[in-house]
Design an enzyme around this catalytic site. Structure first.
Site, PDB file in Angstrom:
ATOM      1  N   ALA A 130      82.066 -75.578 -25.274  1.00 49.65           N
ATOM      2  CA  ALA A 130      81.542 -76.100 -26.523  1.00 49.65           C
ATOM      3  C   ALA A 130      80.387 -76.550 -26.578  1.00 49.65           C
ATOM      4  O   ALA A 130      79.696 -77.448 -25.880  1.00 49.65           O
ATOM      5  CB  ALA A 130      82.494 -77.536 -26.350  1.00 49.65           C
ATOM      6  N   GLY A 131      79.553 -75.436 -27.493  1.00 51.04           N
ATOM      7  CA  GLY A 131      78.211 -75.835 -27.706  1.00 51.04           C
ATOM      8  C   GLY A 131      78.279 -76.327 -28.896  1.00 51.04           C
ATOM      9  O   GLY A 131      78.271 -77.466 -29.345  1.00 51.04           O
ATOM     10  N   ILE A 157      73.126 -80.801 -19.150  1.00 55.56           N
ATOM     11  CA  ILE A 157      72.987 -82.161 -19.370  1.00 55.56           C
ATOM     12  C   ILE A 157      71.536 -82.815 -18.851  1.00 55.56           C
ATOM     13  O   ILE A 157      71.286 -82.935 -17.886  1.00 55.56           O
ATOM     14  CB  ILE A 157      74.113 -82.923 -18.466  1.00 55.56           C
ATOM     15  CG1 ILE A 157      75.673 -82.495 -19.278  1.00 55.56           C
ATOM     16  CG2 ILE A 157      73.924 -84.497 -19.214  1.00 55.56           C
ATOM     17  CD1 ILE A 157      75.806 -82.293 -20.560  1.00 55.56           C
ATOM     18  N   ARG A 269      35.053 -69.173 -29.129  1.00 57.55           N
ATOM     19  CA  ARG A 269      35.126 -67.871 -28.577  1.00 57.55           C
ATOM     20  C   ARG A 269      34.259 -66.802 -29.459  1.00 57.55           C
ATOM     21  O   ARG A 269      34.590 -66.747 -30.685  1.00 57.55           O
ATOM     22  CB  ARG A 269      36.635 -67.484 -28.612  1.00 57.55           C
ATOM     23  CG  ARG A 269      36.872 -66.028 -28.518  1.00 57.55           C
ATOM     24  CD  ARG A 269      36.711 -65.556 -26.900  1.00 57.55           C
ATOM     25  NE  ARG A 269      37.280 -64.268 -26.808  1.00 57.55           N
ATOM     26  CZ  ARG A 269      37.149 -63.428 -25.616  1.00 57.55           C
ATOM     27  NH1 ARG A 269      36.415 -64.205 -24.595  1.00 57.55           N
ATOM     28  NH2 ARG A 269      37.732 -62.275 -25.599  1.00 57.55           N
ATOM     29  N   GLU A 364      70.275 -79.581 -29.358  1.00 61.37           N
ATOM     30  CA  GLU A 364      70.449 -80.380 -30.486  1.00 61.37           C
ATOM     31  C   GLU A 364      70.917 -79.639 -31.879  1.00 61.37           C
ATOM     32  O   GLU A 364      70.436 -80.412 -32.808  1.00 61.37           O
ATOM     33  CB  GLU A 364      69.312 -81.542 -30.541  1.00 61.37           C
ATOM     34  CG  GLU A 364      69.223 -82.216 -29.305  1.00 61.37           C
ATOM     35  CD  GLU A 364      68.665 -83.913 -29.563  1.00 61.37           C
ATOM     36  OE1 GLU A 364      68.770 -84.201 -30.423  1.00 61.37           O
ATOM     37  OE2 GLU A 364      67.997 -84.316 -28.536  1.00 61.37           O
TER      38      GLU A 364
END
Lengths: 380, 261
Positions: A130-131, A157, A269, A364
């Site tokens: 379950a993502g 987690i 640079r 998220e």
């Protein structure tokens, strides 16, 4: 309309920036090398109030609101991603779940020590199966008198290896799923039946601890249920709305740091006898970075201010999470291009950011999930 | 214990020297835009010393700054670190005050604050590095002063002060009230707590003009004749030789010719 910040937010920004530059920047290489944030730094940050940005003082926070929290995370985004991950998972989704759904007594018991940083918080929703489809979690919660018995496994987690307080989401009724079948529980680390697995090895985010969390007949008092039984999915999604906005704030900070380093590098640079900043190809990359950063930054502020006014922001949170996370990836990519081979070498802050930024489009809520939410809103 | 801390807001010492411009006609330094000024670092040591003394012995700390409106930030930083009250003296008449004028204004401000046991300053300010104001202030107030200070202990009404000298330090006993100019060896200024910052942001800083303080205008003691960036010229001379030993010998000979060694 006045878009200027209140003085307290301006001072907060300055102070967090000073802390990043004076204290955290010199630790970046050490955090990367040792794959951990030194304990004394976590303790120091706790003492200073870094774990309670958005929460009112009565609950141990510093009362900066979501806007102050986002401004702080924007500044912290300019250093090791381990820091924003530690604070983001702790504050934005774990402690926030308790703040959003907990009773006054629960906030006194659980939120205060979290907001003061006396305990680290961890948010357990994701599972191996379950993502993106968070409502399909298989961790179960069965009632037994005054106790709930949790069984299942959580995956990736954040903060789990160092957390003292977990907010665990479990299915009390798998049939009902998101619609009344998921409940949020506060589970202290010392609860028998809760164990934390071996920390994950990741592509980036060194210093940010993630690990599986196992719940094996883990008995949790019914008084640890946050909100109503079955209302957990709404709590998780509301916490994630705010989490997405603060995650976007961190992405803005990271992109700004990449731009600052790129401007500095382009001016110093020299190739073909002139600074590379004199080449239009470089100028356009810098201009594009600046443009996108500004857009994301002001949208973060706007959505955060809405949260502080108590408005629902699910749609805007999806928009800003999608835009800021993808923007940060483009910015880091341009920073690599501008720095050339130097950025490809291990030890370069840009090489580190290149690996760290990639997760922004995944955790998220993936970019695809955000697009799904945005389209749903448009087509409802 | 009533402590007064004098602070100055200065250009951030981390500002790259190459970014400064000097307006020679106006005799003014033009700081680069976008780099906010900061609390003079030695003054931060003075603030920290004051807060530590308050933690040990109780009392109240008042912060005073002479400066433009932006110096309010310097005062707020001191408040966020644990000071109790702030006073800003903001008066265009003193924008370019020299050390004597500054000491004169600060003396008037300190008298307006009331009784004090101890005045703490930074040993010098990182913009002009003159180190004149603390002693001038003590002289005007008629109290003893010690500089540069690396440690302070309070025993009754007496201070035991570690004063830095060339190859160590000496310990002095000083009766209170006194003025101490604190050096960076004294402490490491704390990061303010975020709660302290939020409270400081909400705190009110008193703002007074010279007229409010009833300051007698005094003339400058120092006239700035010319302000310019010195031109540094360097040239490179290659020292040759067949072997490293010969190169070293030639280098030594050359250095002796130049009377360097």
């Amino acid at each position: 309309m006045d878009f200027s910040f209140p003085e307290e937010i301006q001072l907060l920004r300055r102070s967090v920036r000073d802390y990043v530059q004076g204290r955290l920047r010199p630790l970046e290489e050490q955090i990367e090398r040792e794959d951990r944030i030194p304990d004394e730094v976590i303790r120091e940050m706790a003492g200073l109030g870094f774990f309670g940005f958005p929460f009112p003082e009565q609950y141990g926070g510093i009362g900066a609101g979501e806007l102050g929290y986002c401004v702080a995370l924007e500044e912290l985004g300019a250093t090791s991603s381990a820091i924003t991950n530690l604070i983001g998972a702790h504050t934005g989704i774990c402690a926030m779940s308790i703040y959003l759904a907990g009773s006054h007594e629960q906030k006194q018991q659980w939120l205060v020590p979290l907001a003061k940083g006396e305990r680290i918080g961890s948010f357990g929703l994701t599972e191996p199966e379950a993502g993106s489809d968070a409502a399909s979690i298989r961790t179960t919660a069965k009632r037994d008198g005054d106790v709930w018995i949790l069984n299942g496994q959580k995956q990736w987690i954040t903060n789990a290896p160092i957390a003292g307080t977990f907010v665990i989401y479990a299915a009390n009724d798998r049939e009902r799923g998101a619609r009344g079948g998921i409940t949020a529980f506060v589970v202290p680390r010392e609860t028998p039946g809760l164990s934390v697995g071996k920390p994950d090895e990741k592509m980036g985010l060194r210093g940010s601890y993630t690990a599986p969390v196992y719940l094996d007949d883990c008995r949790v008092p019914a008084t640890n249920v946050l909100g109503q039984v079955g209302s957990g999915f709404i709590t998780a999604m509301t916490a994630l709305d705010g989490g997405r906005v603060s995650l976007a704030a961190g992405a803005v900070g990271m992109a700004q740091h990449m731009l600052d380093l790129s401007v500095q590098h382009a001016k110093s640079r020299k190739q073909f006898g002139v600074p590379i900043a004199s080449f239009q190809a470089i100028q356009w990359m810098l201009a594009d970075m600046e443009t996108e950063i500004q857009v994301a930054r002001y949208m973060v502020y706007q959505v955060a201010a809405k949260i502080d006014r108590g408005e629902r922001v699910s749609h805007e949170a999806a928009v800003i999470k999608l835009f800021a996370s993808e923007m940060a990836n483009r910015a880091v990519d341009k920073a690599v291009q501008i720095h050339g081979g130097q950025a490809y070498m291990k030890g370069s802050p840009i090489e580190r950011a290149y690996r760290d930024a990639r997760i922004l489009r995944i955790y998220e809520g993936t970019s695809e999930v955000q697009r799904l939410l945005i389209a749903e809103h448009l087509l409802r | 214990m009533n402590i007064i801390v004098c602070v100055k807001q200065v250009q951030d010492p981390e500002t790259p020297a190459s970014q400064f411009r000097v307006d020679e006609a106006a005799k003014k330094v033009i700081p680069p835009p976008g780099i906010p000024p900061t609390v003079n670092q030695y003054d931060a040591n003075a603030i920290e010393a004051a807060v530590q003394l308050k933690e040990q012995h109780g009392g109240r700390i008042t912060v005073i700054s002479l400066g433009k409106d932006t110096a309010r930030d310097a005062i707020k930083q001191a408040l966020s670190m644990g000071c109790d009250a702030g006073l800003l003296i903001d008066d265009p008449a003193f924008e370019d005050a020299d050390a004597y004028q500054t000491a004169n204004v600060l003396a008037a401000a300190i008298k307006s604050v009331g009784d004090y046991d101890l005045i703490l300053c930074g040993r010098q300010a990182s913009d002009w590095d003159q180190a004149q104001v603390p002693q001038g202030l003590a002289e005007l107030l008629g109290i003893p002063s010690v500089t540069p200070v690396a440690g302070i202990e309070v025993t009754g009404t007496t201070l035991r002060v570690k004063r830095l000298i060339e190859d160590g330090y000496e310990v002095l006993e000083v009766p209170m009230p006194a003025l101490l100019a604190v050096s960076n060896e004294a402490n490491q200024p704390r990061y303010p707590t975020l709660k302290g910052i939020m409270a400081a942001a909400r705190a009110k800083v008193d703002v007074k003009s010279a007229a409010d303080l009833g300051v007698n205008a005094v003339g400058r003691k120092v006239q700035l004749l010319r302000l310019y960036v010195p031109k540094v010229e360097s040239q490179i001379e290659w020292i040759t030789g067949e072997t490293p030993e010969e190169q070293a010998a030639n280098l030594a000979r050359r250095l002796r010719e130049e009377r360097v060694i």
